[in-house]
Design a protein around this motif. Structure first.
Motif, short mmCIF file in Angstrom:
data_model
loop_
_atom_site.label_atom_id
_atom_site.label_comp_id
_atom_site.label_asym_id
_atom_site.label_seq_id
_atom_site.Cartn_x
_atom_site.Cartn_y
_atom_site.Cartn_z
N LYS A 6 0.84 -1.19 0.00
CA LYS A 6 0.00 0.00 0.00
C LYS A 6 0.87 1.25 0.00
O LYS A 6 1.93 1.28 0.64
CB LYS A 6 -0.92 0.02 1.23
CG LYS A 6 -1.95 -1.08 1.29
CD LYS A 6 -2.97 -0.83 2.40
CE LYS A 6 -3.87 0.35 2.09
NZ LYS A 6 -4.96 0.50 3.07
N SER A 7 0.41 2.27 -0.70
CA SER A 7 1.07 3.57 -0.61
C SER A 7 1.02 4.04 0.83
O SER A 7 0.02 3.87 1.53
CB SER A 7 0.35 4.57 -1.52
OG SER A 7 0.75 5.88 -1.23
N ILE A 8 2.10 4.66 1.30
CA ILE A 8 2.18 5.08 2.68
C ILE A 8 1.07 6.08 3.02
O ILE A 8 0.60 6.14 4.16
CB ILE A 8 3.58 5.67 2.99
CG1 ILE A 8 3.81 5.76 4.51
CG2 ILE A 8 3.77 7.01 2.32
CD1 ILE A 8 5.24 6.12 4.87
N ILE A 129 7.95 9.63 5.71
CA ILE A 129 7.60 9.41 7.11
C ILE A 129 6.23 10.03 7.34
O ILE A 129 6.04 11.22 7.08
CB ILE A 129 8.64 10.01 8.07
CG1 ILE A 129 10.01 9.38 7.83
CG2 ILE A 129 8.22 9.80 9.53
CD1 ILE A 129 11.11 9.89 8.74
N ARG A 130 5.30 9.23 7.84
CA ARG A 130 3.92 9.71 7.98
C ARG A 130 3.34 9.26 9.31
O ARG A 130 3.54 8.12 9.75
CB ARG A 130 3.06 9.16 6.84
CG ARG A 130 1.59 9.53 6.95
CD ARG A 130 0.81 9.07 5.74
NE ARG A 130 -0.60 9.34 5.90
CZ ARG A 130 -1.48 8.44 6.35
NH1 ARG A 130 -1.09 7.22 6.65
NH2 ARG A 130 -2.76 8.76 6.49
N ALA A 131 2.62 10.16 9.96
CA ALA A 131 1.91 9.85 11.19
C ALA A 131 0.56 9.23 10.85
O ALA A 131 -0.11 9.64 9.89
CB ALA A 131 1.71 11.11 12.02
N VAL A 132 0.16 8.24 11.65
CA VAL A 132 -1.16 7.60 11.52
C VAL A 132 -1.87 7.79 12.86
O VAL A 132 -1.53 7.15 13.85
CB VAL A 132 -1.04 6.11 11.19
CG1 VAL A 132 -2.42 5.47 11.10
CG2 VAL A 132 -0.28 5.91 9.88
N ALA A 133 -2.83 8.69 12.90
CA ALA A 133 -3.48 9.05 14.15
C ALA A 133 -4.34 7.90 14.67
O ALA A 133 -5.01 7.20 13.90
CB ALA A 133 -4.34 10.30 13.98
N GLY A 140 -0.72 8.34 18.32
CA GLY A 140 -0.86 7.44 17.18
C GLY A 140 0.45 6.76 16.87
O GLY A 140 1.29 6.53 17.75
N TYR A 141 0.67 6.47 15.60
CA TYR A 141 1.79 5.66 15.17
C TYR A 141 2.54 6.41 14.07
O TYR A 141 2.04 7.37 13.49
CB TYR A 141 1.29 4.31 14.65
CG TYR A 141 0.20 3.74 15.52
CD1 TYR A 141 0.51 3.12 16.73
CD2 TYR A 141 -1.16 3.88 15.18
CE1 TYR A 141 -0.50 2.63 17.56
CE2 TYR A 141 -2.16 3.40 16.00
CZ TYR A 141 -1.82 2.79 17.20
OH TYR A 141 -2.82 2.34 18.03
N VAL A 142 3.76 5.97 13.79
CA VAL A 142 4.57 6.60 12.75
C VAL A 142 5.05 5.51 11.80
O VAL A 142 5.64 4.51 12.23
CB VAL A 142 5.78 7.35 13.34
CG1 VAL A 142 6.63 7.95 12.21
CG2 VAL A 142 5.30 8.46 14.28
N VAL A 143 4.76 5.69 10.51
CA VAL A 143 5.19 4.76 9.48
C VAL A 143 6.30 5.42 8.67
O VAL A 143 6.15 6.55 8.21
CB VAL A 143 4.03 4.36 8.56
CG1 VAL A 143 4.50 3.34 7.51
CG2 VAL A 143 2.87 3.79 9.36
N MET A 144 7.42 4.71 8.52
CA MET A 144 8.57 5.24 7.79
C MET A 144 8.92 4.29 6.65
O MET A 144 8.92 3.08 6.84
CB MET A 144 9.78 5.37 8.72
CG MET A 144 9.50 6.14 10.00
SD MET A 144 11.00 6.26 11.02
CE MET A 144 10.30 7.06 12.48
N ARG A 145 9.21 4.85 5.50
CA ARG A 145 9.54 4.00 4.34
C ARG A 145 10.70 4.61 3.57
O ARG A 145 10.70 5.81 3.28
CB ARG A 145 8.32 3.85 3.44
CG ARG A 145 8.55 2.95 2.22
CD ARG A 145 7.26 2.69 1.49
NE ARG A 145 6.40 1.78 2.23
CZ ARG A 145 5.11 1.56 1.95
NH1 ARG A 145 4.54 2.22 0.95
NH2 ARG A 145 4.41 0.70 2.66
N VAL A 146 11.69 3.80 3.27
CA VAL A 146 12.81 4.22 2.42
C VAL A 146 12.99 3.19 1.32
O VAL A 146 12.66 2.01 1.48
CB VAL A 146 14.13 4.37 3.21
CG1 VAL A 146 14.01 5.46 4.25
CG2 VAL A 146 14.54 3.06 3.85
#
Length: 436
Positions: A6-8, A129-133, A140-146
Motif C-alpha cells: 500500500k502507498s504510505i 515518514i507519515r503519522a497515523v493518528a 498514534g503511530y509513525v510509518v517510515m519508508r525508504v
C-alpha cells in the motif's frame, strides 16, 4: 492487503490493527518497534522511557540513532518499512503482538524526518515518514519508508557506522561489505545510463524516420519535431504482468497552470492524455502511426515511463517557422510525473526515486514560444540540437512546481535568457484523474 503493498499515504490505523490480528512477522522489508528505544544514561536515574514519551519536547539521541540505523539499513539493502507503535513478540520469528500509540505522532514524524536530514550521510534520496493518528488527542503511530538507494552506502554521522538489513535485523557493515556495495551501486548506475542511452537512440531513430518522410517536401515547410520526456527508476524495479494492469495507466487532460501569477493554458498536447493503452511486450503503450502527428506513451515492466510529442514536416501557417511551445514541453513533463505518481500509488513505490530526462529533436533554427500572441515574437534556441536538458530527480514528496520552474529556466537559459519564473501546476486535480 499487506502494508508493504500500500502507498504510505493510504495506510490507516485499521491496517496496523490487521498486522496484530494476523500476527504479521518481521521480514527483510518490514520492522516493528513498539515504542521509542531507550536506555538510561548518566544523570537520568529516574527515567524509564525516552524523553519524548515522558516530556514530549525532544527525541533522545539513543532512540534517534536506533530508529535511523534501521532506515539506513533498509536503504543499503532493498528498502523497507518501519512502524513505530507496533510491539513484536520475543520469540523467533518475531511477529506483531500489540499496538501502543505514541504521543503527538504528527510532530514525532516531523522530528524523525528532520533527524534523517541531519545525521544520515549521504542524504537519503527517497524517504517517506507519515503519522497515523489513533485518536483526536494526537497520539498514534509513525510509518517510515525508504527505498533501496543508489546514493549510498549510507551511514549515521553520530555513530560513524554503516548499516545493512540482514534478514530481520539491521547490522553494522564491515569494510568488505561497504566496498562490495559501492561497486554494486556503480554497476546499477551504469545500467541506468544504458537505459537512458537506449531511449536517446530510439528517439533519434524515430526522428530520422520523420526526416526521411520530409524528403521532397517544399523547402518552406516546417521541419519535423520530436520532444521526448523519459522517467526511469534509479534502482531496478519489476512490475509483474504489467500488461494485465490497466489500472497503472494514468488518464489526464488539458489543464491551466500559473506562471508568475498569470493563467497559462496547457491544452495541447495534454488533452490527448485521455488515451487508453494497448499491449506490447511487457509494456503498455499508445502508439503514433508513421508520419502522423500525435502523442506516444510507454509504461514498461521495469518502471520506465515515456511521453513523446511527434510532429512530421508540415506546411507553414501564417509564416511560421520551426517552433516549440513551453506548454508542449510542460505538458509532457507533467504527464510523465503524473504517470510516475500513479505507479507509486498503485504499486506502493513511495520510496522509489526516478530520474527524468527531456530532449528536443528538430532542425535549426528553432524558436521557443509561450503563445501565439505577437506571432513573430519568441526566443531563439542557441544550443545545439538535439537539445538534452540536465537530468532531474523525481523523489517522492518533492515539490514538483520547483521542477517545472527549473525546466522552464533551463529552456530559457538555452535561448540565452536568464530568468526566474514561479510556476504552479494543479497537481492535486491532475493526480486525482485516475487510471484507465
Amino acid at each position: 492487503m499487506s502494508i508493504l503493498r500500500k502507498s504510505i499515504e493510504t495506510i490507516t490505523a485499521l491496517d496496523l490493527e490487521d498486522l496484530v490480528r494476523i500476527a504479521a512477522r518481521e521480514t527483510g522489508e518490514l520492522e516493528f518497534k513498539g515504542t521509542l528505544p531507550f536506555v538510561p544514561t548518566r544523570g537520568q536515574p529516574a527515567a524509564v522511557a525516552d524523553r519524548w514519551i515522558e516530556k514530549g519536547d525532544r527525541v533522545g539521541e539513543y532512540a534517534r540513532d536506533q530508529v535511523l540505523s534501521e532506515l539506513v539499513a533498509f536503504a543499503n539493502a532493498d528498502g523497507g518499512t518501519l512502524v513505530l507503535g507496533v510491539h513484536e513478540t520475543k520469540d523467533e520469528p518475531r511477529r506483531a503482538e500489540r499496538l501502543e500509540a505514541l504521543p503527538n505522532c504528527e510532530e514525532l514524524a516531523k522530528r524523525f524526518l528532520d533527524a534523517a536530514e541531519d545525521v544520515v550521510e549521504p542524504r537519503l534520496p527517497s524517504i517517506e515518514i507519515r503519522a497515523v493518528a489513533a485518536s483526536d488527542a494526537g497520539d498514534g503511530y509513525v510509518v517510515m519508508r525508504v527505498g533501496k538507494s543508489l546514493a549510498g552506502p549510507h551511514r549515521l554521522t553520530t555513530t560513524r557506522e554503516f548499516y545493512v538489513r540482514r534478514g530481520e535485523r539491521a547490522s553494522k557493515m564491515n569494510v568488505r561489505e561497504i566496498t562490495a556495495r559501492t561497486l554494486e551501486l556503480a554497476r546499477i548506475g551504469d545500467r541506468i545510463e544504458a537505459v537512458f542511452a537506449e531511449r536517446h537512440e530510439a528517439a533519434g531513430a524515430a526522428y530520422q524516420t520523420l526526416l526521411r518522410g520530409s524528403s521532397g517536401k517544399p523547402t518552406d515547410w516546417v521541419k519535423p519535431l520530436l520532444v521526448r520526456v523519459t522517467a526511469m527508476p534509479t534502482i531496478p524495479q519489476n512490475i509483474p504482468i504489467v500488461t494485465q494492469r490497466p489500472d497503472l495507466w494514468w488518464i489526464g487532460r488539458g489543464f491551466t497552470m500559473s506562471v508568475d501569477g498569470n493563467e497559462y493554458k496547457c491544452s495541447y498536447p495534454a488533452r490527448s492524455f485521455n488515451q487508453r493503452p494497448s499491449v506490447r511486450l511487457r509494456s503498455l503503450v499508445c502508439d503514433v502511426a508513421d508520419q502522423e502527428e500525435g502523442i506516444s506513451r510507454l509504461v514498461r515492466a521495469d518502471g520506465l515511463v515515456e511521453f513523446r510529442l511527434i510532429h512530421p514536416a508540415r506546411a507553414a501557417m501564417r509564416g511560421s517557422d520551426s517552433r516549440v511551445y513551453f506548454s508542449w514541453i510542460i505538458s509532457l513533463v507533467v504527464g510523465a510525473v503524473a504517470q510516475v505518481e500513479c505507479l507509486r500509488t498503485q504499486l506502493a513505490w513511495d520510496a522509489v526515486e526516478y530520474g527524468l530526462e527531456a530532449q528536443i529533436w528538430s532542425t535549426p533554427p528553432l524558436g521557443i514560444f509561450w503563445n501565439d500572441d505577437g506571432y513573430s515574437s519568441g526566443l531563439s534556441l542557441r544550443a545545439d540540437l538535439p537539445l538534452g536538458l540536465p537530468r532531474y530527480s523525481l523523489a517522492s514528496g518533492e515539490d514538483y512546481d520547483v521542477l517545472i520552474a527549473t525546466i522552464v529556466r533551463d529552456l530559457m537559459n538555452s535561448c540565452g535568457v536568464s530568468s526566474e519564473i514561479v510556476c504552479k501546476v494543479p497537481w492535486n486535480d491532475l493526480l486525482k484523474q485516475g487510471a484507465a
